[in-house]
Design an enzyme around this catalytic site. Structure first.
Site, PDB file in Angstrom:
ATOM      1  N   CYS A  56      43.103 123.980-115.112  1.00 17.24           N
ATOM      2  CA  CYS A  56      43.969 125.022-114.756  1.00 17.24           C
ATOM      3  C   CYS A  56      43.794 126.322-115.553  1.00 17.24           C
ATOM      4  O   CYS A  56      43.874 127.556-115.263  1.00 17.24           O
ATOM      5  CB  CYS A  56      45.432 124.680-114.348  1.00 17.24           C
ATOM      6  SG  CYS A  56      45.442 123.187-113.491  1.00 17.24           S
ATOM      7  N   ARG A 139      44.063 121.855-105.473  1.00 13.59           N
ATOM      8  CA  ARG A 139      43.600 123.304-105.821  1.00 13.59           C
ATOM      9  C   ARG A 139      43.706 123.906-104.565  1.00 13.59           C
ATOM     10  O   ARG A 139      42.244 123.840-103.993  1.00 13.59           O
ATOM     11  CB  ARG A 139      42.440 123.331-106.739  1.00 13.59           C
ATOM     12  CG  ARG A 139      42.716 122.672-108.094  1.00 13.59           C
ATOM     13  CD  ARG A 139      41.531 122.676-108.965  1.00 13.59           C
ATOM     14  NE  ARG A 139      41.646 122.005-110.158  1.00 13.59           N
ATOM     15  CZ  ARG A 139      42.412 122.187-111.233  1.00 13.59           C
ATOM     16  NH1 ARG A 139      43.191 123.381-111.171  1.00 13.59           N
ATOM     17  NH2 ARG A 139      42.586 121.163-112.045  1.00 13.59           N
TER      18      ARG A 139
HETATM   19  C1  BEZ Z   1      43.498 120.147-115.314  1.00 15.88           C
HETATM   20  O1  BEZ Z   1      42.785 120.057-116.348  1.00 15.88           O
HETATM   21  O2  BEZ Z   1      43.719 121.144-115.002  1.00 15.88           O
HETATM   22  C2  BEZ Z   1      43.897 118.982-114.651  1.00 15.88           C
HETATM   23  C3  BEZ Z   1      42.831 118.037-114.428  1.00 15.88           C
HETATM   24  C4  BEZ Z   1      43.406 116.733-113.829  1.00 15.88           C
HETATM   25  C5  BEZ Z   1      44.596 116.587-113.300  1.00 15.88           C
HETATM   26  C6  BEZ Z   1      45.551 117.760-113.293  1.00 15.88           C
HETATM   27  C7  BEZ Z   1      45.225 118.880-113.898  1.00 15.88           C
END
Ligand code: BEZ
Length: 245
Positions: A56, A139
């Site tokens: 993110c 997402r």
């Molecule tokens: C992230 O790194 O943004 C992420 C990865 C897995 C689950 C939720 C967020």
């Protein structure tokens, strides 16, 4: 398997062509009313799983870096996650103060980030996909046009960072379709040939295959024509310099 009413409310997704579900929300830039505040311009409403997570963070830095580019295409960005306002503020401050990604640093996220701790907005937009996560939004990317209609939707799982060049390409392609009444073929970018509407009668089909004009027809149903890159960008992109540039 029977689904309960509650499950249906969570997983129901608005569709392409639907009016964007309306909501009022608190964001890092104050209160917004969506989509009414964005009438007359394009909006990209996107969700991410959580603040203070690496994928993110890389996405927010990239999107914030591109914000002016989207603004020139008359498009505003709005983010959302199932976190509270203070978490959002703390995360955006950390991004600006500490994080560098692919040479992008000191990045200030100026577009609104919605706090959605109640999941009210996430549920309206089908951003919770329980098979992936019951507590984090996937997402999702919703492209909403100047009339408040949903024009395109992209969904990615939690682990997969989005391609922002593709998000920009899709926006420009849809605006080009609207402005020039054409369709855009695979991997289209401004300057590439565009597709004209299919022949609607045998006469037109015959004419397309026999007359010599700017059309290039693979067959009667698949005709393209050139569309100058400058003409596309001239019609779509704002000419005035943005204040923040
Ligand atoms: C992230 O790194 O943004 C992420 C990865 C897995 C689950 C939720 C967020």
């Amino acid at each position: 398997m029977e689904t309960t009413q509650a499950q249906e409310n969570i997983t129901a997704m608005p569709r392409i062509g639907d009016k964007a579900p309306a909501f009022k929300a608190i964001t890092t830039q104050g209160e917004i009313n969506f989509p009414s505040d964005y009438e007359g311009e394009w909006a990209i409403l996107f969700s991410h799983p959580a603040d203070f997570t690496p994928v993110c963070t890389s996405e927010f830095i990239t999107f914030a870096h591109l914000e002016n580019k989207f603004a020139k295409a008359n498009c505003k960005l709005i983010g959302l996650s199932i976190d509270g306002l203070y978490s959002h503020i703390a995360w955006l401050r950390t991004i600006k103060e500490k994080i560098e990604f692919k040479g992008m640093k000191d990045i200030e996220v100026k577009f609104p980030l919605i706090e959605d701790i109640t999941m009210e907005v996430a549920k309206k937009y089908g951003m919770i996909q329980p098979g992936e996560s019951k507590t984090q939004a996937v997402r999702a990317v919703f492209f909403v046009d100047p009339k408040g209609l949903i024009r395109a939707i992209i969904y990615y799982p939690l682990s997969l960072g989005r391609n922002f060049d593709e998000i920009y390409r899709a926006l420009i392609a849809m605006q080009t379709s609207d402005k020039f009444s054409v369709a855009t073929p695979a991997d289209w970018n401004p300057g590439d040939d565009v597709i004209i509407s299919p022949a609607g009668s045998c006469g037109v089909a015959e004419e397309r295959m026999t007359s010599s004009n700017e059309l290039k027809c693979e067959d009667w149903f698949f005709c393209t024509k050139p569309l100058n890159k400058e003409e596309v960008l001239d019609k779509i992109l704002k000419k005035t310099k943005l204040l923040t540039e």
